[in-house]
Design a protein around this motif. Structure first.
Motif, PDB file in Angstrom:
ATOM      1  N   ARG A 146     -20.768 -78.194  10.432  1.00  0.00           N
ATOM      2  CA  ARG A 146     -21.132 -79.146  11.494  1.00  0.00           C
ATOM      3  C   ARG A 146     -22.622 -79.455  11.466  1.00  0.00           C
ATOM      4  NH1 ARG A 146     -20.163 -77.521  17.715  1.00  0.00           N
ATOM      5  NH2 ARG A 146     -21.830 -76.078  17.152  1.00  0.00           N
ATOM      6  N   PHE A 147     -23.433 -78.440  11.210  1.00  0.00           N
ATOM      7  CA  PHE A 147     -24.884 -78.647  11.144  1.00  0.00           C
ATOM      8  C   PHE A 147     -25.246 -79.590  10.000  1.00  0.00           C
ATOM      9  CE2 PHE A 147     -29.002 -77.420   9.342  1.00  0.00           C
ATOM     10  CZ  PHE A 147     -29.833 -77.622  10.437  1.00  0.00           C
ATOM     11  N   ASN A 148     -24.608 -79.399   8.848  1.00  0.00           N
ATOM     12  CA  ASN A 148     -24.912 -80.262   7.700  1.00  0.00           C
ATOM     13  C   ASN A 148     -24.543 -81.718   7.953  1.00  0.00           C
ATOM     14  OD1 ASN A 148     -25.833 -78.028   6.314  1.00  0.00           O
ATOM     15  ND2 ASN A 148     -23.917 -77.692   5.212  1.00  0.00           N
ATOM     16  N   THR A 149     -23.480 -81.952   8.699  1.00  0.00           N
ATOM     17  CA  THR A 149     -23.053 -83.327   8.961  1.00  0.00           C
ATOM     18  C   THR A 149     -23.852 -83.973  10.092  1.00  0.00           C
ATOM     19  OG1 THR A 149     -21.324 -82.532  10.468  1.00  0.00           O
ATOM     20  CG2 THR A 149     -20.721 -82.896   8.151  1.00  0.00           C
ATOM     21  N   GLN A 150     -24.584 -83.166  10.867  1.00  0.00           N
ATOM     22  CA  GLN A 150     -25.356 -83.708  11.989  1.00  0.00           C
ATOM     23  C   GLN A 150     -26.842 -83.831  11.685  1.00  0.00           C
ATOM     24  OE1 GLN A 150     -24.377 -81.053  15.225  1.00  0.00           O
ATOM     25  NE2 GLN A 150     -22.566 -82.209  15.800  1.00  0.00           N
ATOM     26  N   ILE A 151     -27.250 -83.530  10.454  1.00  0.00           N
ATOM     27  CA  ILE A 151     -28.665 -83.635  10.097  1.00  0.00           C
ATOM     28  C   ILE A 151     -29.102 -85.098  10.232  1.00  0.00           C
ATOM     29  CG2 ILE A 151     -30.329 -83.446   8.220  1.00  0.00           C
ATOM     30  CD1 ILE A 151     -28.811 -81.060   7.194  1.00  0.00           C
ATOM     31  N   GLY A 152     -30.173 -85.304  10.977  1.00  0.00           N
ATOM     32  CA  GLY A 152     -30.698 -86.642  11.170  1.00  0.00           C
ATOM     33  C   GLY A 152     -30.117 -87.380  12.352  1.00  0.00           C
ATOM     34  N   THR A 153     -29.099 -86.806  13.019  1.00  0.00           N
ATOM     35  CA  THR A 153     -28.467 -87.487  14.158  1.00  0.00           C
ATOM     36  C   THR A 153     -28.650 -86.731  15.467  1.00  0.00           C
ATOM     37  OG1 THR A 153     -26.341 -86.403  13.738  1.00  0.00           O
ATOM     38  CG2 THR A 153     -26.742 -88.525  12.656  1.00  0.00           C
ATOM     39  N   VAL A 154     -29.138 -85.493  15.418  1.00  0.00           N
ATOM     40  CA  VAL A 154     -29.334 -84.703  16.628  1.00  0.00           C
ATOM     41  C   VAL A 154     -30.811 -84.365  16.769  1.00  0.00           C
ATOM     42  CG1 VAL A 154     -27.013 -83.734  16.557  1.00  0.00           C
ATOM     43  CG2 VAL A 154     -28.872 -82.545  15.391  1.00  0.00           C
ATOM     44  N   ASP A 155     -31.181 -83.948  17.970  1.00  0.00           N
ATOM     45  CA  ASP A 155     -32.555 -83.573  18.264  1.00  0.00           C
ATOM     46  C   ASP A 155     -32.920 -82.305  17.495  1.00  0.00           C
ATOM     47  OD1 ASP A 155     -35.035 -83.179  19.299  1.00  0.00           O
ATOM     48  OD2 ASP A 155     -34.392 -82.842  21.369  1.00  0.00           O
ATOM     49  N   LYS A 156     -33.996 -82.382  16.690  1.00  0.00           N
ATOM     50  CA  LYS A 156     -34.385 -81.248  15.875  1.00  0.00           C
ATOM     51  C   LYS A 156     -34.952 -80.102  16.704  1.00  0.00           C
ATOM     52  CE  LYS A 156     -35.348 -83.828  11.626  1.00  0.00           C
ATOM     53  NZ  LYS A 156     -36.361 -84.138  10.583  1.00  0.00           N
ATOM     54  N   SER A 157     -35.337 -80.379  17.929  1.00  0.00           N
ATOM     55  CA  SER A 157     -35.903 -79.319  18.766  1.00  0.00           C
ATOM     56  C   SER A 157     -34.843 -78.403  19.346  1.00  0.00           C
ATOM     57  CB  SER A 157     -36.715 -79.938  19.908  1.00  0.00           C
ATOM     58  OG  SER A 157     -35.881 -80.703  20.767  1.00  0.00           O
ATOM     59  N   GLN A 158     -33.549 -78.749  19.148  1.00  0.00           N
ATOM     60  CA  GLN A 158     -32.467 -77.951  19.691  1.00  0.00           C
ATOM     61  C   GLN A 158     -31.371 -77.754  18.658  1.00  0.00           C
ATOM     62  OE1 GLN A 158     -31.347 -80.175  23.238  1.00  0.00           O
ATOM     63  NE2 GLN A 158     -32.420 -78.722  24.533  1.00  0.00           N
ATOM     64  N   PHE A 159     -30.718 -76.607  18.746  1.00  0.00           N
ATOM     65  CA  PHE A 159     -29.526 -76.336  17.954  1.00  0.00           C
ATOM     66  C   PHE A 159     -28.297 -76.580  18.824  1.00  0.00           C
ATOM     67  CE2 PHE A 159     -32.238 -73.179  15.502  1.00  0.00           C
ATOM     68  CZ  PHE A 159     -32.333 -73.987  14.383  1.00  0.00           C
ATOM     69  N   VAL A 160     -27.266 -77.177  18.247  1.00  0.00           N
ATOM     70  CA  VAL A 160     -25.984 -77.314  18.934  1.00  0.00           C
ATOM     71  C   VAL A 160     -25.142 -76.101  18.556  1.00  0.00           C
ATOM     72  CG1 VAL A 160     -23.935 -78.733  19.284  1.00  0.00           C
ATOM     73  CG2 VAL A 160     -26.138 -79.818  18.843  1.00  0.00           C
ATOM     74  N   GLY A 161     -25.019 -75.169  19.476  1.00  0.00           N
ATOM     75  CA  GLY A 161     -24.360 -73.915  19.170  1.00  0.00           C
ATOM     76  C   GLY A 161     -25.362 -72.887  18.674  1.00  0.00           C
ATOM     77  N   LEU A 162     -25.000 -71.630  18.784  1.00  0.00           N
ATOM     78  CA  LEU A 162     -25.867 -70.551  18.315  1.00  0.00           C
ATOM     79  C   LEU A 162     -25.990 -70.614  16.801  1.00  0.00           C
ATOM     80  CD1 LEU A 162     -27.446 -67.962  19.125  1.00  0.00           C
ATOM     81  CD2 LEU A 162     -25.326 -66.691  18.769  1.00  0.00           C
ATOM     82  N   ALA A 163     -27.212 -70.650  16.296  1.00  0.00           N
ATOM     83  CA  ALA A 163     -27.433 -70.714  14.856  1.00  0.00           C
ATOM     84  C   ALA A 163     -26.899 -69.454  14.184  1.00  0.00           C
ATOM     85  CB  ALA A 163     -28.916 -70.891  14.552  1.00  0.00           C
ATOM     86  N   SER A 164     -26.373 -69.607  12.977  1.00  0.00           N
ATOM     87  CA  SER A 164     -25.774 -68.471  12.274  1.00  0.00           C
ATOM     88  C   SER A 164     -26.772 -67.332  12.023  1.00  0.00           C
ATOM     89  CB  SER A 164     -25.144 -68.932  10.955  1.00  0.00           C
ATOM     90  OG  SER A 164     -26.085 -69.604  10.144  1.00  0.00           O
ATOM     91  N   PRO A 165     -28.057 -67.585  11.713  1.00  0.00           N
ATOM     92  CA  PRO A 165     -28.977 -66.446  11.589  1.00  0.00           C
ATOM     93  C   PRO A 165     -29.146 -65.674  12.891  1.00  0.00           C
ATOM     94  CG  PRO A 165     -29.885 -68.391  10.506  1.00  0.00           C
ATOM     95  CD  PRO A 165     -28.691 -68.847  11.275  1.00  0.00           C
ATOM     96  N   SER A 166     -29.138 -66.383  14.029  1.00  0.00           N
ATOM     97  CA  SER A 166     -29.276 -65.701  15.324  1.00  0.00           C
ATOM     98  C   SER A 166     -28.036 -64.869  15.636  1.00  0.00           C
ATOM     99  CB  SER A 166     -29.510 -66.723  16.431  1.00  0.00           C
ATOM    100  OG  SER A 166     -30.675 -67.483  16.172  1.00  0.00           O
ATOM    101  N   ALA A 167     -26.855 -65.406  15.319  1.00  0.00           N
ATOM    102  CA  ALA A 167     -25.629 -64.631  15.506  1.00  0.00           C
ATOM    103  C   ALA A 167     -25.619 -63.413  14.590  1.00  0.00           C
ATOM    104  CB  ALA A 167     -24.409 -65.514  15.233  1.00  0.00           C
ATOM    105  N   ALA A 168     -26.081 -63.586  13.361  1.00  0.00           N
ATOM    106  CA  ALA A 168     -26.160 -62.451  12.436  1.00  0.00           C
ATOM    107  C   ALA A 168     -27.160 -61.414  12.927  1.00  0.00           C
ATOM    108  CB  ALA A 168     -26.555 -62.952  11.045  1.00  0.00           C
ATOM    109  N   ALA A 169     -28.267 -61.870  13.537  1.00  0.00           N
ATOM    110  CA  ALA A 169     -29.258 -60.929  14.077  1.00  0.00           C
ATOM    111  C   ALA A 169     -28.660 -60.097  15.196  1.00  0.00           C
ATOM    112  CB  ALA A 169     -30.475 -61.704  14.579  1.00  0.00           C
ATOM    113  N   LEU A 170     -27.825 -60.708  16.027  1.00  0.00           N
ATOM    114  CA  LEU A 170     -27.166 -59.964  17.111  1.00  0.00           C
ATOM    115  C   LEU A 170     -26.275 -58.861  16.543  1.00  0.00           C
ATOM    116  CD1 LEU A 170     -26.486 -59.658  20.114  1.00  0.00           C
ATOM    117  CD2 LEU A 170     -24.720 -61.402  19.807  1.00  0.00           C
ATOM    118  N   ILE A 171     -25.500 -59.194  15.514  1.00  0.00           N
ATOM    119  CA  ILE A 171     -24.611 -58.202  14.901  1.00  0.00           C
ATOM    120  C   ILE A 171     -25.418 -57.122  14.187  1.00  0.00           C
ATOM    121  CG2 ILE A 171     -22.778 -57.874  13.215  1.00  0.00           C
ATOM    122  CD1 ILE A 171     -21.916 -59.388  15.714  1.00  0.00           C
TER     123      ILE A 171
END
Length: 300
Positions: A146-171
């Motif tokens: 989803r992130f790859n398909t939304q590059i250039g169409t969403v606000d770069k200052s925000q992530f839509v959904g928890l980013a995978s590195p942040s989820a991995a950091a939690l685990i």
């Protein structure tokens, strides 16, 4: 008459002595498309280092070295954060680098955390454990797609959904904190719930701050540098627990902000329901009053 550039590149590939594909990338330069051979070395070195760190985390978890595995995931996060910034600072961004980075993220922050948490605390839960681990991996893949398909169409200052590195950091932080404890049924159940929650947050529409607006080349107040030093000091006191607190705080910041932004909507939906119920109660009371015969007034 000059030879066609595409034909010339094909002839050079045919004459190559190496049985490997020579990557040719087409980029837009001004009003025309230009084809370039090869890939940029510097940013892809950082991406390769991130990929290696994720793979090393998997190997370490298979041998029961969970502390090393968790640290390797955090090292992968550092390299993953550097490759994109280095590419932008050195003007070496490319479509190949973006795809390579996405695939490396899938291994380092999708497969590696799932296998680490499974080997640490979910393996004794049987099908429930590996189902939760697979769910995390699948949601990480969906999040990246989803992130790859939304590059250039969403606000770069925000992530839509928890980013995978942040989820991995939690685990990873959770495993790092409990790497030397005996995982019983209660801890395993809590780990399963946290894994599922992190997976669902990745594919949610909850917004998270991306911190991409920070200018690392600009000047900052001196007190900002002191704050950075203070953060490093706090982390070195107890890296595992401090990073776990930071990961949990960031993971829950999205849902909290989402609820705060929609508090007015929730209140507006609640007010008509309360008003309707009050009106209904008043109508019922009035009908009950009308149904009672009036008493005779006392005679003088």
């Amino acid at each position: 008459m000059s030879q066609d550039p595409d034909k010339r590149i094909d002839d050079e590939e045919a004459d190559s002595l190496l049985p490997f594909d020579e990557h040719v990338e087409e980029v837009q330069e001004g009003d025309k498309k230009v084809r370039h051979r090869g890939v940029y070395l510097l940013p892809n070195l950082f991406t390769t280092a991130a990929l290696f760190s994720g793979f090393y985390a998997i190997i370490s978890a298979m041998h029961g070295r969970f502390e090393v595995a968790a640290i390797a995931i955090f090292v992968a996060m550092v390299f993953d954060g550097l490759d994109g910034r280095v590419a932008r600072m050195t003007n070496t961004s490319s479509a190949f680098g973006e795809q390579f980075d996405s695939l490396a993220d899938m291994v380092s922050f999708g497969v590696a955390p799932a296998l680490v948490i499974f080997n640490w605390g979910l393996v004794d839960l049987g099908k429930v454990g590996w189902a939760a681990a697979f769910g995390f991996t699948a949601c990480a893949a969906l999040r990246l797609a989803r992130f790859n398909t939304q590059i250039g169409t969403v606000d770069k200052s925000q992530f839509v959904g928890l980013a995978s590195p942040s989820a991995a950091a939690l685990i990873a932080a959770m495993v790092w904190v409990g790497h030397d404890v005996d995982v019983e049924w209660g801890i395993a159940t809590a780990a399963t719930l946290i894994t599922i929650l992190a997976a669902l947050l990745m594919v949610s529409n909850v917004r998270y701050a991306s911190f991409k607006g920070i200018d690392f080349r600009g000047r900052v107040p001196f007190v900002a540098m002191l704050a950075v030093v203070l953060v490093f000091v706090v982390i070195t006191i107890d890296p595992a627990r401090v990073l776990l607190v930071m990961a949990v705080s960031y993971a829950f910041s999205g849902p909290v902000c989402w609820l705060w932004q929609r508090r007015n909507v929730l209140f507006k939906r609640r007010e008509p329901a309360v008003a309707a119920q009050t009106t209904s109660n008043e109508d019922g009371l009035e009908s009950d009053t009308k149904g009672v015969a009036p008493k005779d007034e006392p005679k003088p």
